[in-house]
Design a protein around this motif. Structure first.
Motif, PDB file in Angstrom:
ATOM      1  N   TYR A   1       1.050  -1.175  -0.042  1.00  0.00           N
ATOM      2  CA  TYR A   1       0.136   0.145   0.338  1.00  0.00           C
ATOM      3  C   TYR A   1       1.102   0.770  -0.058  1.00  0.00           C
ATOM      4  N   SER A   2       2.113   1.592   0.559  1.00  0.00           N
ATOM      5  CA  SER A   2       2.886   2.094  -0.090  1.00  0.00           C
ATOM      6  C   SER A   2       2.915   2.789  -0.560  1.00  0.00           C
ATOM      7  N   SER A   3       2.940   1.749  -1.870  1.00  0.00           N
ATOM      8  CA  SER A   3       3.225   2.674  -2.877  1.00  0.00           C
ATOM      9  C   SER A   3       2.334   3.472  -4.091  1.00  0.00           C
ATOM     10  N   ILE A   4       0.777   3.067  -3.420  1.00  0.00           N
ATOM     11  CA  ILE A   4      -0.427   3.559  -3.544  1.00  0.00           C
ATOM     12  C   ILE A   4      -0.004   5.542  -3.444  1.00  0.00           C
ATOM     13  N   SER A   5      -0.441   6.505  -4.274  1.00  0.00           N
ATOM     14  CA  SER A   5      -0.252   7.539  -4.082  1.00  0.00           C
ATOM     15  C   SER A   5      -1.087   8.322  -4.789  1.00  0.00           C
ATOM     16  N   VAL A   6      -1.368   9.980  -4.246  1.00  0.00           N
ATOM     17  CA  VAL A   6      -2.904  10.181  -4.569  1.00  0.00           C
ATOM     18  C   VAL A   6      -2.452  10.669  -6.313  1.00  0.00           C
ATOM     19  N   GLU A   7      -3.806  10.812  -7.527  1.00  0.00           N
ATOM     20  CA  GLU A   7      -3.843  10.916  -8.123  1.00  0.00           C
ATOM     21  C   GLU A   7      -3.560   9.338  -9.318  1.00  0.00           C
ATOM     22  N   ASP A   8      -3.019   8.574  -8.457  1.00  0.00           N
ATOM     23  CA  ASP A   8      -2.933   7.131  -8.381  1.00  0.00           C
ATOM     24  C   ASP A   8      -4.601   6.282  -9.015  1.00  0.00           C
TER      25      ASP A   8
ATOM     26  N   ARG B   1      -7.061  10.520  -2.071  1.00  0.00           N
ATOM     27  CA  ARG B   1      -6.338  10.819  -0.717  1.00  0.00           C
ATOM     28  C   ARG B   1      -7.081   9.630   0.769  1.00  0.00           C
TER      29      ARG B   1
ATOM     30  N   TYR C   1      -9.337   4.665   1.863  1.00  0.00           N
ATOM     31  CA  TYR C   1      -8.640   5.257   1.211  1.00  0.00           C
ATOM     32  C   TYR C   1     -10.072   6.122   0.542  1.00  0.00           C
TER      33      TYR C   1
ATOM     34  N   PRO D   1      -3.170  -1.980  -5.825  1.00  0.00           N
ATOM     35  CA  PRO D   1      -2.127  -1.546  -5.959  1.00  0.00           C
ATOM     36  C   PRO D   1      -2.123  -1.779  -7.269  1.00  0.00           C
TER      37      PRO D   1
ATOM     38  N   LYS E   1       3.338   0.113 -11.989  1.00  0.00           N
ATOM     39  CA  LYS E   1       3.646   1.433 -12.850  1.00  0.00           C
ATOM     40  C   LYS E   1       3.869   0.858 -14.110  1.00  0.00           C
TER      41      LYS E   1
END
Length: 247
Positions: free
Chosen positions: A102-109, A132, A140, A167, A170
């Motif tokens: 889950y640490s790989s998830i960013s806003v706008e992903d 957010r 989330y 997620p 990439k």
């Protein structure tokens, strides 16, 4: 004697002032202690909510249908393919469960999200965008950027706990994708839609020659095609099949 009387009259206000100051300090201490207890109670309540979220997902609004692209006729028509199903179910290839990062998830992903409740007859997974992450509720906030025909109010928002989120790899880095071999059962975005369905890998992606998996989606059919159609899907739209998936 006059001096003593004069001094005693001066000390009385000072004594009262010191007494009032002591009372104020004591009152302030009680207030700070009450504030600390309230903050601890809030923290414990938040932890309890987080633990409950991992056990049961709050019911969401009724699932909505995804609209396929106009240039793909009759996509995802559901019917049972008994012969094709039996050949796969006899020897399914299931990868060991990999922990979700889950640490790989960013806003706008863009991520895969289950928008149906735990007790629903079927799981509905769709592509959503992360708005957010609310640390207080451990959820989330995501938005469905492509609502179905039955939604008149435009884009639909959800608040989902981590178990409802997966997620995507990439898209600029194929090495972030899991290596699904031939016969692996996966969850993938059906071409021309924003919905994810269970599928079987019939052609693994090659990091140098091709970025697509070749998949057969369950219950899929196409006019003029014998058996299940083989459809190319980009590696960044393929994730591991959730445990206990119902479709």
């Amino acid at each position: 004697m006059e001096c003593w009387v004069y001094c005693s009259h001066r000390s009385a206000p000072e004594t009262a002032e010191r007494y009032a100051e002591k009372l104020w300090i004591k009152l302030k201490g009680c207030y700070l202690e009450a504030k600390s207890l309230a903050e601890k109670e809030e923290s414990i309540s938040s932890q309890c909510i987080t633990q409950l979220d991992t056990l049961i997902t709050p019911a969401q609004t009724a699932p909505h249908r995804r609209k396929p692209a106009a240039d793909v006729p009759e996509q995802k028509r559901k019917r049972m393919k008994a012969d094709a199903e039996s050949s796969r179910l006899n020897s399914p290839a299931v990868l060991p469960r990999m922990p979700v990062d889950y640490s790989s998830i960013s806003v706008e992903d863009q991520v895969a999200a289950r928008v149906t409740s735990m007790d629903a007859d079927k799981d509905e997974w769709i592509v959503v965008k992360v708005i957010r992450f609310d640390r207080d509720t451990n959820k989330y906030e995501v938005i469905d950027e492509e609502p179905g025909d039955d939604e008149e109010n435009g884009q639909r928002k959800y608040k989902l706990p981590p178990p409802c989120i997966i997620p995507f790899p990439k898209r600029t880095d194929p090495s972030t994708a899991l290596d699904f071999g031939t016969g692996s059962q996966v969850l993938a975005v059906y071409p021309g839609t924003t919905a994810l369905y269970k599928a079987t890998v019939v052609g693994p992606h090659r990091k140098k020659k091709s970025d697509d998996y070749i998949l057969e989606f369950d219950d899929d059919e196409e006019d003029g095609v014998a058996g299940l159609p083989k459809r190319p899907v980009p590696f960044y739209h393929v994730v591991q099949l959730p445990e206990g998936h119902r479709q």
